[in-house]
Structure formats: structure tokens, C-alpha cells
Design an enzyme around this catalytic site. Structure first.
Site, PDB file in Angstrom:
ATOM      1  CE  LYS A  80      -4.239   0.000   2.230  1.00 38.27           C
ATOM      2  NZ  LYS A  80      -5.165   0.070   3.339  1.00 38.27           N
ATOM      3  CB  CYS A 127     -19.239   2.852  10.437  1.00 40.19           C
ATOM      4  SG  CYS A 127     -17.596   3.411   9.933  1.00 40.19           S
TER       5      CYS A 127
HETATM    6  P1  NAD Z   1      -9.186   0.806   6.965  1.00 42.09           P
HETATM    7  O1  NAD Z   1      -9.205  -0.660   7.202  1.00 42.09           O
HETATM    8  O2  NAD Z   1      -9.600   1.350   5.642  1.00 42.09           O
HETATM    9  O3  NAD Z   1      -7.721   1.387   7.259  1.00 42.09           O
HETATM   10  C1  NAD Z   1      -6.920   1.010   8.324  1.00 42.09           C
HETATM   11  C2  NAD Z   1      -5.467   1.008   7.884  1.00 42.09           C
HETATM   12  O4  NAD Z   1      -4.635   0.767   9.025  1.00 42.09           O
HETATM   13  C3  NAD Z   1      -5.126  -0.087   6.874  1.00 42.09           C
HETATM   14  O5  NAD Z   1      -4.513   0.487   5.737  1.00 42.09           O
HETATM   15  C4  NAD Z   1      -4.162  -0.993   7.628  1.00 42.09           C
HETATM   16  O6  NAD Z   1      -3.186  -1.603   6.790  1.00 42.09           O
HETATM   17  C5  NAD Z   1      -3.529  -0.017   8.602  1.00 42.09           C
HETATM   18  N1  NAD Z   1      -2.866  -0.619   9.754  1.00 42.09           N
HETATM   19  C6  NAD Z   1      -3.231  -1.694  10.491  1.00 42.09           C
HETATM   20  N2  NAD Z   1      -2.333  -1.897  11.476  1.00 42.09           N
HETATM   21  C7  NAD Z   1      -1.382  -0.938  11.370  1.00 42.09           C
HETATM   22  C8  NAD Z   1      -0.203  -0.619  12.097  1.00 42.09           C
HETATM   23  N3  NAD Z   1       0.193  -1.331  13.158  1.00 42.09           N
HETATM   24  N4  NAD Z   1       0.537   0.415  11.695  1.00 42.09           N
HETATM   25  C9  NAD Z   1       0.164   1.168  10.610  1.00 42.09           C
HETATM   26  N5  NAD Z   1      -0.941   0.909   9.890  1.00 42.09           N
HETATM   27  C10 NAD Z   1      -1.710  -0.125  10.271  1.00 42.09           C
HETATM   28  O7  NAD Z   1     -10.089   1.419   8.119  1.00 42.09           O
HETATM   29  P2  NAD Z   1     -10.937   2.780   8.048  1.00 42.09           P
HETATM   30  O8  NAD Z   1     -12.203   2.569   7.318  1.00 42.09           O
HETATM   31  O9  NAD Z   1     -10.022   3.873   7.647  1.00 42.09           O
HETATM   32  O10 NAD Z   1     -11.325   2.949   9.581  1.00 42.09           O
HETATM   33  C11 NAD Z   1     -10.376   3.282  10.571  1.00 42.09           C
HETATM   34  C12 NAD Z   1     -11.127   3.633  11.854  1.00 42.09           C
HETATM   35  O11 NAD Z   1     -11.930   4.802  11.637  1.00 42.09           O
HETATM   36  C13 NAD Z   1     -12.094   2.564  12.347  1.00 42.09           C
HETATM   37  O12 NAD Z   1     -12.112   2.604  13.761  1.00 42.09           O
HETATM   38  C14 NAD Z   1     -13.441   3.021  11.826  1.00 42.09           C
HETATM   39  O13 NAD Z   1     -14.504   2.562  12.591  1.00 42.09           O
HETATM   40  C15 NAD Z   1     -13.309   4.533  11.956  1.00 42.09           C
HETATM   41  N6  NAD Z   1     -14.158   5.296  11.042  1.00 42.09           N
HETATM   42  C16 NAD Z   1     -14.342   4.863   9.770  1.00 42.09           C
HETATM   43  C17 NAD Z   1     -15.117   5.610   8.893  1.00 42.09           C
HETATM   44  C18 NAD Z   1     -15.346   5.144   7.486  1.00 42.09           C
HETATM   45  O14 NAD Z   1     -16.294   5.624   6.850  1.00 42.09           O
HETATM   46  N7  NAD Z   1     -14.535   4.235   6.940  1.00 42.09           N
HETATM   47  C19 NAD Z   1     -15.719   6.807   9.328  1.00 42.09           C
HETATM   48  C20 NAD Z   1     -15.484   7.236  10.628  1.00 42.09           C
HETATM   49  C21 NAD Z   1     -14.696   6.468  11.488  1.00 42.09           C
END
Ligand code: NAD
Length: 427
Positions: A36, A256
Site C-alpha cells: 500500500k 461502521c
Molecule cells: P481501513 O481498514 O480502511 O484502514 C486502516 C489502515 O490501518 C489499513 O490500511 C491498515 O493496513 C492499517 N494498519 C493496520 N495496522 C497498522 C499498524 N500497526 N501500523 C500502521 N498501519 C496499520 O479502516 P478505516 O475505514 O479507515 O477505519 C479506521 C477507523 O476509523 C475505524 O475505527 C473506523 O470505525 C473509523 N471510522 C471509519 C469511517 C469510514 O467511513 N470508513 C468513518 C469514521 C470512522
């Protein structure tokens, strides 16, 4: 302007990182996934969100946005560490904190004294306080600053939010985080960390319950001969109710709502509170998803004819404007249909290959190919392009002209004028 580490380059991390860079901060986004990060360094965005690739490119060019592998490589120089990590559900609905624990292990020792850990992810109530104890660093403050963006509109939501919520143990820490958003015009609510965490879960659970309520009223509309479109409009004029989130659909889902409502339920259970209302809303949604599948079955005279026929599906992502398939209602409805022995050909503008979770579903390259020889067409995602297609051609391509429009995106009278049998939601 601040030096900010954003940990996690997903939907939230990329939006938050690119937007904070756009606001003038010096941002480094870290991810654990080397592929990525390589893609991002090469200017390719590994997900679809309108405007994101342009905003990333602009800020990379301006040298205030960069990408690295590994959280510690971003955090060692940062004044703020924005944690944008996955918080998936465990089987019992509680939140899997594994991603958080490993990222914290990684940065715990390298964070600069005086820097602030900002939880952007959606986390159970009490997480910020627990994290504060766990990191065992008096020189670091943990803050909850939940994110309210909605996929498909993420950049706009971040840069023009309805509110900014900051939960912190001290006014000084909260003020430092608020300062990062100084150029954003929105109300800033400063509170304690538990309240900030609960605001995020309550917002999502409330919207999910609102959708459940509308889906229930849509079902009632069908039984009493009313039209949900008019009913929703009629109640939406009342400012106490509001006109958003009043559209019925196949059932709610996405990355979510399901996990956040389940997590809130767990929080209530752990606190000794029987949150029956929310529990019922979650159950009713599952029943509504089944009911949507049943609408498809009902257009066939018998189960045998259903199993001998082919069903075209338009829409796989959980909503329009995203490529996100996590807990998509479309996939749940399709699974119910597959359980009954359906043969399915699906089209989605964002999905071009077979999905491992949908064994047996053929993926078409365009909406016309999907309907060829189909006995029924089900619309499960509200992609705008679906309402502007050539329905004369579609009718000719289909074996029998029946449309189940689970998003009510088509005009019944127009579709019926082409000679289709039309089944909507709540109409
Ligand atoms: P996502 O899965 O798209 O992204 C998470 C990223 O974190 C991935 O790229 C993953 O590889 C990376 N990751 C995992 N472990 C890691 C580490 N140790 N070091 C660095 N990177 C690491 O998730 P998302 O949709 O972006 O959601 C993230 C958070 O935000 C969740 O708690 C979600 O509930 C919240 N959230 C999401 C949304 C939405 O619409 N997607 C909206 C508001 C809040």
C-alpha cells in the site's frame, strides 16, 4: 503548523492525512502494509474516494505529505499521532483491539515528550483512559477526536464538518488539538474522553436506528397502501425529525454501523444496562435484509422456477460513491439468495473481479451484460448511473422484465411504461 503522524492509510487515515496537509500541516502517513505504501509513494490511491487522489498529489507536490512503512517511522518526529487504525468486531460484538495494541507497542517508546496521541478510530468508551494508563508515559496525553466522515463524501465531511469533538483530560491538551483545526469553520465541542467516545457510537447507532425505523414504516406502507416516499417527505419537513436518513433500503450495513452498534451494545452490557431498544433495532435490520431477499423470491411463481432462473444484481458496495464492500447489505441479501439456490450475475461500477465471499456469483463488466437472460433484476446500491440507463434495451435483454428496486432510485411510472413489473420498497 504542526508535525503530524497519521497511523493507518485507510479510508480515514488517507482522508485525515491529506486534509490536514491541505490545512498546512506537515503530515507523514504510515501503514503496516508495504504494498500500500509503495502504491501511495507512486501516486496511486489504493481505494476510491472522490477528490482524494488529487488532494494527495497536490500535497505530495507541496512536500507537506509523505508516506512511510511502519508507525514508528512517522511517530518519532511528530507532535501529534493520529491513530486511524481498524477496529473490527469480535464475534461477540466487542471491539478487536489487536491493531491498536500492536501499533501502540510500536510507537510507545519513540513518541516525543509532550506529543499527543489522538484517537481518530471509533473506539469503545473508556479506551482513551485505558490507553493513558497503559502507555505509562506522563509526558504524553491521549485524546479522543472521533471522525464523522461518511465515505463517498469524506473530504467534504472532514473539511466542512458538522462539528469537531475533542475529548481530553485537560483544557490545555484539548486546545492544542483544536488549534490543528483552526482553519475549519465548525462548532468545536470539548469534553471528557468517555463522552467523546460515546458521542461517536451514539451518532452511528442513532442513524442506524433511524434507518431501521424508516424500513419498518416502509413495510407498513406496503401493507396499508401508503407510499414511503411521500410519508418520508411529509415527516421530514418537521425540523424535529429532519429530512436526512429517511430513505428505505435493503437494510443498513457498511464498515461502521453494524460494528459500532454492536460495540455500543457491548458497552451497555458491560455497564450492566440492558439496551433492549438498540438490540431490537439490530435484530430488525437483520430481518429486513431477509425480507429484501424474500421480495426477490416472491416474484417467482415457485422455488423451482427461482432456482432455474437467473437473477441480475446491480450494486455490491454498501453505498454509492465508494468501493467499500465491508458488511455491505448487498452481500448479505445475495448470501440469502444463494442459500436458496439462486444463480446470480452482478454488476457494480467499482467491482471488477470475482469476490471470494460470493462464491458462485458471476461479475459482469457492465450493467447490460448483467441483465442478459435474467428473470429478475435487483438494485441493491444507489449508484446514480442505474437510473440513467437504456431501459428499452434492458427489457429486450432480460428473459422476463421484473425489477426489484431496493433503493427506490427508479421512477415507477416510467419503468412500468417500458413494460416492466416494478417492485419498490414501501410503495
Ligand atoms: P481501513 O481498514 O480502511 O484502514 C486502516 C489502515 O490501518 C489499513 O490500511 C491498515 O493496513 C492499517 N494498519 C493496520 N495496522 C497498522 C499498524 N500497526 N501500523 C500502521 N498501519 C496499520 O479502516 P478505516 O475505514 O479507515 O477505519 C479506521 C477507523 O476509523 C475505524 O475505527 C473506523 O470505525 C473509523 N471510522 C471509519 C469511517 C469510514 O467511513 N470508513 C468513518 C469514521 C470512522
Amino acid at each position: 503548523m504542526a508535525n503530524i503522524a497519521v497511523i493507518g492509510a485507510g479510508y480515514v487515515g488517507l482522508t485525515v492525512g491529506a486534509s490536514l496537509a491541505h490545512l498546512g500541516h506537515d503530515v507523514t502517513i504510515a501503514d503496516i502494509d508495504e504494498t500500500k505504501v509503495e502504491l501511495l509513494k507512486a501516486g496511486k490511491i489504493p481505494l476510491f474516494e472522490i477528490g482524494l487522489s488529487e488532494l494527495v498529489a497536490d500535497n505530495v507536490r507541496n512536500k507537506n505529505l509523505k508516506f512511510v512503512v511502519g508507525a514508528s517511522n512517522a511517530s518519532s518526529a511528530a507532535e501529534f499521532h493520529f491513530l486511524c487504525l481498524p477496529t473490527p468486531p469480535n464475534l461477540d460484538g466487542s471491539t478487536d483491539m489487536g491493531y491498536f495494541d500492536s501499533a501502540i507497542n510500536e510507537i510507545e517508546k519513540v513518541m516525543k515528550p509532550g506529543s499527543i496521541l489522538v484517537n481518530k478510530s471509533t473506539l469503545p468508551v473508556g479506551t482513551a483512559a485505558r490507553l493513558q494508563d497503559r502507555i505509562n508515559r506522563n509526558d504524553i496525553q491521549v485524546v479522543s477526536n472521533p471522525e464523522f466522515l461518511s465515505e463517498g463524501n469524506a473530504l467534504h465531511d472532514f473539511l466542512h464538518p458538522s462539528r469537531i469533538v475533542i475529548g481530553a483530560a485537560s483544557a490545555e491538551t484539548a486546545a492544542r488539538v483544536a488549534e490543528l483545526y483552526a482553519n475549519i469553520d465548525a462548532p468545536v465541542l470539548i469534553t471528557d474522553t468517555a463522552s467523546a467516545e460515546l458521542i461517536k457510537h451514539t451518532s452511528n447507532a442513532f442513524l442506524a436506528m433511524k434507518l431501521t425505523f424508516v424500513n419498518e414504516i416502509a413495510t407498513l406502507c406496503e401493507l396499508v397502501g401508503a407510499d414511503i416516499i411521500d410519508v418520508a417527505q411529509g415527516i421530514g419537513y418537521d425540523p424535529r425529525i429532519g429530512s436526512s436518513y429517511l430513505k428505505p433500503g435493503p437494510g443498513w450495513g457498511g464498515s461502521c454501523f453494524p460494528k459500532d452498534s454492536a460495540s455500543l451494545l457491548q458497552t451497555a452490557q458491560n455497564a450492566g444496562f440492558d439496551f433492549e431498544f438498540l438490540e431490537k433495532a439490530i435484530k430488525l435490520n437483520q430481518e429486513h435484509l431477509k425480507r429484501t431477499a424474500q421480495k426477490v423470491l416472491d416474484v417467482f411463481p415457485s422455488l423451482k422456477e427461482f432456482q432455474d432462473g437467473t437473477i441480475a444484481v446491480w450494486g455490491l458496495t454498501f453505498k454509492a460513491g465508494t468501493d467499500d464492500l465491508r458488511s455491505s447489505p448487498s452481500l448479505v441479501v445475495i448470501e440469502h439468495l444463494l442459500d436458496k439456490g439462486a444463480r446470480i450475475c452482478a454488476y457494480d461500477p467499482m467491482v471488477h473481479e470475482l469476490l471470494p465471499q460470493l462464491d458462485g456469483v458471476t461479475i459482469a463488466n457492465d450493467p447490460y451484460a448483467a441483465v442478459e437472460g435474467a428473470n429478475a433484476l435487483v438494485i441493491l446500491t444507489e449508484w446514480e448511473e442505474f437510473s440513467t440507463l437504456n431501459f428499452e434495451k434492458i427489457k429486450k435483454l432480460m428473459k422476463s422484465p421484473t425489477i426489484i428496486d431496493a433503493r427506490n432510485i427508479l421512477q415507477r411510472s416510467e419503468i412500468e411504461a417500458y413494460g416492466f413489473d416494478y417492485v419498490g420498497m414501501g410503495r
